[in-house]
Scaffold this active site. Structure first.
Site, mmCIF file in Angstrom:
data_model
loop_
_atom_site.group_PDB
_atom_site.id
_atom_site.type_symbol
_atom_site.label_atom_id
_atom_site.label_comp_id
_atom_site.label_asym_id
_atom_site.label_seq_id
_atom_site.Cartn_x
_atom_site.Cartn_y
_atom_site.Cartn_z
ATOM 1 N N LYS A 4 0.847 -1.289 0.065
ATOM 2 C CA LYS A 4 -0.080 0.053 -0.044
ATOM 3 C C LYS A 4 0.827 1.425 0.045
ATOM 4 O O LYS A 4 0.502 2.457 -0.329
ATOM 5 C CB LYS A 4 -0.971 0.037 1.180
ATOM 6 C CG LYS A 4 -2.094 -0.924 1.179
ATOM 7 C CD LYS A 4 -3.092 -0.641 2.127
ATOM 8 C CE LYS A 4 -4.291 -1.567 2.178
ATOM 9 N NZ LYS A 4 -5.263 -1.377 3.144
ATOM 10 N N LYS A 25 -4.432 -10.544 -7.050
ATOM 11 C CA LYS A 25 -5.584 -10.811 -6.031
ATOM 12 C C LYS A 25 -6.651 -9.777 -6.642
ATOM 13 O O LYS A 25 -6.331 -8.479 -6.846
ATOM 14 C CB LYS A 25 -5.445 -10.832 -4.624
ATOM 15 C CG LYS A 25 -5.247 -9.422 -4.106
ATOM 16 C CD LYS A 25 -5.710 -9.603 -2.353
ATOM 17 C CE LYS A 25 -5.429 -8.148 -1.804
ATOM 18 N NZ LYS A 25 -5.963 -7.899 -0.524
ATOM 19 N N LYS A 67 -10.574 -4.058 -4.487
ATOM 20 C CA LYS A 67 -11.403 -2.698 -4.607
ATOM 21 C C LYS A 67 -10.740 -1.678 -5.549
ATOM 22 O O LYS A 67 -11.383 -0.892 -6.185
ATOM 23 C CB LYS A 67 -11.602 -2.460 -3.331
ATOM 24 C CG LYS A 67 -12.631 -3.334 -2.619
ATOM 25 C CD LYS A 67 -12.734 -2.559 -0.996
ATOM 26 C CE LYS A 67 -13.769 -3.700 -0.129
ATOM 27 N NZ LYS A 67 -13.624 -3.124 1.166
#
Ligand code: AMP
Ligand code: TRP
Length: 326
Positions: free
Chosen positions: A111, A192, A195
């Site tokens: 992130k 993966k 969102k």
């Protein structure tokens, strides 16, 4: 009876990865355990959020919980920031967690790369997650595979505090699904489903219209072999679609592979569209009804009250064991 706790961030785009990896388990666990399900808005603000959108997404996720079958009469459902003890315990656990431990978290490393100027909160995220879990004497945490490292940290912190201050926390365990624990992106099956992927066709959201689901599946990346068989290494795209088919239909991957012997990817994908849409239809219908009902907000208020009572009991114990306060 064992205590179950889990949370989902209110950031929109709840997809079938969230559903198959985590949310589906929430419903299964309701009957044999005492379940607490949280909408973790304080985790959401570790990255920038638009206040209006955040508020909307909180109610969306709450309504989605209920649309998939979480029953507020059986389970406690609430919004994280409505129970102040999460932040309170967060600070105390910060003082019992090492910089080195958090620096090793793979989700933070990923992130951080996406953010120009990562917040302290983003780094500290796993400690707030440990607070969520330990505050409720949680035995079991149903989550997707990507949360394994965070659950391990929560366990380490619990064991450390118990060792330093005497028995204070229950040491929790993660619970992972056999199929669906890691749903991959439709456009790039080596990463993966997420969102935040800018390509909307990379995921199937629970509330996507049937036509959109169809487009995403029909354009999913596969390979040129043309044979339906399972091999994550050689055929990540088809294997991911097989996993999704299996998770939604309840059939084993082996059985599906057998059924599609001699068939091409087109036939298989068309049927998968049917399988997915048949499962999502009732969720979409219930969502609309619940999202616009008065009962939704009432259930969340009631949930926050019940959660606060449990959380306060834990905080008294923590503070007393650590010598904090009067
Ligand atoms: P989040 O939206 O990050 O709050 O995630 C909510 C839940 O969905 C967590 O338990 C995650 O582990 C799970 N999850 C997220 N992405 C996936 C995925 N691609 N496959 C399976 N589970 C997932
Ligand atoms: N970190 C989790 C995720 O991104 C969400 C979460 C926050 C959570 N607190 C939790 C999950 C406590 C389980 C238990 O998916």
């Amino acid at each position: 009876m064992s205590r179950v706790f889990s949370g989902v961030q209110p950031t929109g785009n709840i997809h079938i990865g969230n559903y198959l990896g985590a949310l589906r388990q929430f419903v299964d666990l309701q009957d044999g355990s005492e379940c607490i399900y949280c909408i973790v808005d304080m985790h959401a603000i570790t990255v920038p959020q638009d206040p209006k959108e955040l508020k909307k997404h909180i109610l969306d996720v709450a309504a989605l919980y209920m649309a998939i079958g979480v029953d507020p009469k059986k389970s406690i459902v609430f919004v994280q920031s409505d129970v102040k003890q999460h932040a309170e315990l967060g600070w105390i656990l910060n003082c019992n967690t090492y910089m080195g431990e958090l620096s090793r978290m793979t989700q933070y490393k990923q992130k951080k790369q996406k953010s120009e100027n990562p917040s302290v909160g983003l780094f500290d995220y796993p400690v707030l997650m440990a607070s969520d879990i330990l505050l409720y004497d949680t035995d079991v945490v149903p989550v997707g595979n990507d949360q394994k490292q965070h659950i391990e940290l929560a366990r380490d912190i619990a064991i450390r505090v118990n060792g330093k201050y005497g028995k204070t926390f229950v040491v929790p365990e993660g619970r992972f699904m056999k199929s669906g624990a890691r749903v991959m992106s439709l456009d790039d099956p080596t990463s993966k489903m997420s969102k935040s992927n800018p390509n909307e066709k990379s995921r199937i959201c629970l509330l996507d219209e049937p036509g959109k689901v169809k487009k995403a599946i029909m354009s999913a990346t596969t390979d040129s072999e043309g044979v339906i068989r399972y091999s994550i290494k050689e055929k990540p795209g088809i294997s991911n679609l097989l996993d999704i088919y299996s998770a939604f239909s309840g059939k084993s991957v082996a059985k599906i592979v057998k059924e599609y012997e001699g068939h091409g990817y087109g036939d298989f994908k068309k049927d998968l569209v049917e399988v997915v849409n048949t499962s999502l239809d009732p969720i979409r219908a219930r969502f609309e009804e619940i999202r616009n009902s008065k009962e939704l907000v009432e259930a969340l208020k009631d949930g926050a009250e019940k959660a606060s009572e449990i959380a306060e009991r834990t905080m008294k114990r923590v503070k007393s064991n650590m010598g904090l306060g009067l």
